[in-house]
Enzyme design. Structure first.
Site, PDB file in Angstrom:
ATOM      1  CG  HIS A 126      -3.700  34.369  54.464  1.00 39.64           C
ATOM      2  ND1 HIS A 126      -2.667  34.389  53.550  1.00 39.64           N
ATOM      3  CD2 HIS A 126      -4.302  33.155  54.325  1.00 39.64           C
ATOM      4  CE1 HIS A 126      -2.636  33.231  52.901  1.00 39.64           C
ATOM      5  NE2 HIS A 126      -3.610  32.462  53.352  1.00 39.64           N
ATOM      6  CG  ASP A 163      -0.965  27.485  54.534  1.00 41.18           C
ATOM      7  OD1 ASP A 163      -1.758  27.010  55.367  1.00 41.18           O
ATOM      8  OD2 ASP A 163      -1.332  27.982  53.436  1.00 41.18           O
ATOM      9  CG  HIS A 165      -3.048  29.459  50.528  1.00 43.77           C
ATOM     10  ND1 HIS A 165      -3.597  28.429  51.265  1.00 43.77           N
ATOM     11  CD2 HIS A 165      -3.734  29.510  49.358  1.00 43.77           C
ATOM     12  CE1 HIS A 165      -4.583  27.872  50.564  1.00 43.77           C
ATOM     13  NE2 HIS A 165      -4.684  28.502  49.409  1.00 43.77           N
ATOM     14  CG  ASP A 244      -3.086  24.804  52.865  1.00 45.65           C
ATOM     15  OD1 ASP A 244      -1.857  24.719  53.116  1.00 45.65           O
ATOM     16  OD2 ASP A 244      -3.719  25.865  53.007  1.00 45.65           O
TER      17      ASP A 244
HETATM   18 ZN   LIG Z   1      -3.295  27.832  53.283  1.00 46.59          ZN
END
Ligand SMILES: [Zn+2]
Length: 311
Positions: A126, A163, A165, A244
């Site tokens: 991120h 991931d 996200h 995740d």
């Molecule tokens: Zn994540």
């Protein structure tokens, strides 16, 4: 040939508070699961070096690096964004996290190992060129990709991000850089609420609705990632390995199991064997249920190190 396991004690000293899901216990859970499963016995252990400012500046602005350095607290916590904090050890942890990915690339390029897994935190995907974000301080996988471009003059690097996200930071750093293909699968809608785009050249978005199961995940990867990788023919594969998307994870709502992480690693290895002399460096991103994280990393490394299920 061997698979390297790269980590550093500083990565466990970075602590964002008792209630923060991105906790030091994550690395302890991975370590315990790898020892219990017997997988650790087959990995080549390395201690991560610390990335220099010059190496971090391959992917980040000098202003961002200096901002992080200026905020390191002597005690207590300092906030980089609403979800991302530093204690007195966090800068050291972040430097070693990026340094692990760089060392992994150097070991693989030297032929010392075929692949490497970096058990590090803070995670990276991120973090954008000018800022920390979403538990991430420096973008470890992006620093590694730039290191490969600069030091080894590679021209086609794939960054594969499973991931749950979206890897907005990696996209920010490599948008319009056609030397890097970023394939990202992610739950949508979900943090960081990236606008999903189609046909953006070197950036491939594979959004997945909440509840996506193993069969639908595998079908989406086969349909979108694999043809793009066959067309791109990467010379090196970097993995943003977040776990995740596991059904037990408390921060997201996909229904994958640890077997899916073994499966996607097998698929990535097939692509790497065909185009990249098998060269893969994987670096830890998310994964917040400690049990699920441990067994998922075991599945990932059983595949990466070609251990099968024989023990
Ligand atoms: Zn994540």
């Amino acid at each position: 040939m061997a698979t390297a396991y790269i980590t550093h004690p500083a990565c466990s000293d970075h602590d964002m508070g008792d209630d923060h899901p991105e906790s030091p216990q994550r690395l302890a859970a991975i370590n315990d699961a790898l020892i219990q499963s017997g997988v650790m016995d087959f990995l080549q252990y390395h201690t991560a070096p610390s990335a220099t400012d010059e190496q971090l500046a391959l992917a980040h602005t000098i202003e961002h690096i200096n901002h992080v350095k200026s905020l390191v607290p002597e005690r207590g916590l300092a906030a980089l964004d609403p979800d991302t904090y530093m204690n007195s050890h966090s800068l050291s942890a972040a430097r070693h996290a990026a340094g692990a990915a760089i060392l992994g690339c150097d070991l693989v390029m030297a032929g010392d190992v075929t692949s490497a897994f970096c058990a590090v935190r803070p995670p990276g995907h991120h973090a954008e060129k000018p800022k920390a974000m979403g538990f991430c301080i420096f973008n470890n996988v992006a620093v590694a990709a730039h290191h490969l471009l600069k030091r080894y003059k590679l021209t086609r690097i794939a960054v594969l991000d499973f991931d749950v996200h979206h890897g907005n930071g990696t996209e920010d750093i490599f948008k319009n850089d056609t030397r890097v293909l970023l394939c990202s699968s992610f739950q949508h809608p979900l943090y960081p609420h990236t606008a999903v785009q189609k046909d953006t050249g070197n950036i491939l978005h594979v959004p997945l609705p909440a509840g996506t199961n193993s069969a639908d995940f595998r079908s989406a990867i086969r349909q979108h990632w694999l043809p793009a990788l066959a067309h791109f023919q990467p010379q090196f594969i970097l993995i943003s390995a977040g776990f995740d998307a596991h059904k037990l994870d408390p921060l997201a709502n996909l229904n994958l199991s640890e077997g899916d992480f073994g499966w996607i690693t097998d698929e990535i290895k097939t692509v790497a064997a065909r185009y990249a002399n098998g060269r893969i460096v994987s670096t830890l991103e998310g994964g917040y249920d400690l049990h699920a994280l441990g067994i998922s990393v075991v599945a990932h490394l059983r595949s990466l190190a070609s251990l099968g299920n024989a023990f």
